[in-house]
Design an enzyme around this catalytic site. Structure first.
Site, PDB file in Angstrom:
ATOM      1  N   HIS A   1      -1.833   1.383   7.111  1.00 11.02           N
ATOM      2  CA  HIS A   1      -2.345   1.652   5.765  1.00 11.02           C
ATOM      3  C   HIS A   1      -1.907   3.045   5.310  1.00 11.02           C
ATOM      4  O   HIS A   1      -1.763   3.965   6.134  1.00 11.02           O
ATOM      5  CB  HIS A   1      -3.871   1.558   5.792  1.00 11.02           C
ATOM      6  CG  HIS A   1      -4.508   1.657   4.440  1.00 11.02           C
ATOM      7  ND1 HIS A   1      -4.110   0.887   3.365  1.00 11.02           N
ATOM      8  CD2 HIS A   1      -5.508   2.455   3.976  1.00 11.02           C
ATOM      9  CE1 HIS A   1      -4.849   1.197   2.307  1.00 11.02           C
ATOM     10  NE2 HIS A   1      -5.693   2.138   2.655  1.00 11.02           N
TER      11      HIS A   1
ATOM     12  N   CYS B   1       0.817  -1.215   0.000  1.00 13.77           N
ATOM     13  CA  CYS B   1       0.000   0.000   0.000  1.00 13.77           C
ATOM     14  C   CYS B   1       0.852   1.267   0.000  1.00 13.77           C
ATOM     15  O   CYS B   1       0.455   2.289  -0.566  1.00 13.77           O
ATOM     16  CB  CYS B   1      -0.971   0.004   1.172  1.00 13.77           C
ATOM     17  SG  CYS B   1      -0.205  -0.123   2.799  1.00 13.77           S
TER      18      CYS B   1
END
Length: 355
Positions: free
Chosen positions: A157, A84
């Site tokens: 994230h 990510c």
């Protein structure tokens, strides 16, 4: 789909070298410690912001921008684990046509034009160039640990914020598409992005303090060299005017500010002399900043070498040599004694504090 992707450290030195090794030119990542106006202004031009946070499941009723493809927004869904961070950076780069992103990313952008977000994500996952560069920042591990983000198994994230064609977007690879946050221009998008990030941090503040924010910016070395060249050209103009000689030709090199409008110079000799002294001082400041940036790049390179190095064989050989020399067990006993002494000292301090 592509082979295994490893977890890499969230560090500006890692991501800046990652950009270079993917073929991107004139761009670096910089860690942000504040979202105030002065901090953001000092890093301009900023091409996008990357926000890292501890992921937690939550309802998000905000609609995806229905016309994002018509607006030319590149958005790739995250379909591969541990990628990510790299994908958030790629999402920023793909939406900045003014940047030189290199042949590999340019070809990928052209190839995936018109693809849905899931297919774009698969294309990134299958890019051998991106995957190999990403994985190069993880050291070889003869003992493969269980996959997790940290010792508590927490998931982190990355999402990106940037302007595209007059609107500020949040690009989260776990969402079905980009979320339009506001209308904006290149001049006013940063305060709006800062407000959105601050609001998100505020929602998590009661239970979460693990945040990280990085800016995708122009390579500081490139910026300082260009500004030095501009100041040197200004000095040539001033000296020419003071000496009543022909002014120098405008710079032809883009790195020296080719094409920029030249500011008219005053006629007063004293004012010109003051401007010359001011410019010479600015060159000294810029050259000092450039030297510091060059040194920081050398430090980043050393740190990244250490990140890629597997120290287990060295540690094994060292322990074996100590054992053969009969020195290992005494060191172990001394370490145990030192540890026991620390525990006893801590216990004694706690007793004194409670009495």
């Amino acid at each position: 789909m592509g082979d295994h992707w490893t977890t890499i450290e969230s560090d500006p030195g890692v991501f800046s070298e990652l950009l270079e090794r993917m073929g991107v030119k004139g761009v670096q990542m910089e860690e942000l410690w504040s979202l105030d106006e002065d901090s953001l202004h000092s890093l301009k031009p900023i091409y996008g912001l990357i926000f890292l946070f501890k992921w937690q499941k939550e309802e998000d009723g905000r609609p995806v921008a229905a016309d994002f493809e018509e607006k030319g927004v590149f958005f790739a869904s995250q379909v591969i684990n541990n990628a990510c961070a790299t994908q958030a950076i790629v999402n920023v780069l793909m939406n900045r046509p003014e940047l030189d992103i290199g042949a590999e990313l340019a070809q990928l952008r052209d190839f995936t034009s018109g693809f849905p977000p899931e297919m774009k994500g698969l294309a990134i996952g299958n890019s051998e160039c991106i995957r190999s560069v990403h994985n190069s920042f993880s050291p070889p591990q003869p003992i493969v640990p269980e996959e997790r983000d940290d010792e508590k198994g927490e998931a982190f994230h990355f999402i990106a914020y940037l302007p595209v064609t007059g609107a500020l977007y949040e690009l989260d690879g776990l969402k079905p598409g980009p979320i339009k946050l506001a209308d904006c221009s290149e001049d006013d998008w940063l305060p709006k992005a800062a407000a959105a990030i601050t609001e998100r941090m505020g929602r998590y503040a009661a239970s979460e303090v693990k945040f990280n924010l990085m800016a995708c910016i122009e390579d500081r070395r490139q910026k300082y060299r260009r500004e030095v060249a501009q100041q040197q050209h200004l000095q040539e103009r001033i000296r020419a005017k003071l000496g009543n000689s022909a002014p120098p030709a405008p710079p032809a090199d883009a790195a020296a500010g080719a094409g920029a409008a030249e500011v008219p110079l005053p006629d007063d000799p004293d004012t010109l002399a003051a401007r010359l002294a001011e410019s010479e001082g600015e060159v000294d400041r810029l050259q000092a900043a450039l030297a510091m940036e060059e040194e920081r790049r050398r430090q980043w390179a050393d740190e990244n070498i250490r990140r890629r190095t597997d120290y287990i064989p060295f540690a094994f050989q060292l322990l074996s040599a100590l054992a053969e020399a009969g020195q290992l067990q005494p060191l172990v006993e001394r370490a145990k004694e030192a540890h026991a002494a620390k525990l006893e000292e801590r216990r004694r301090q706690q007793q004194q504090g409670s009495s």
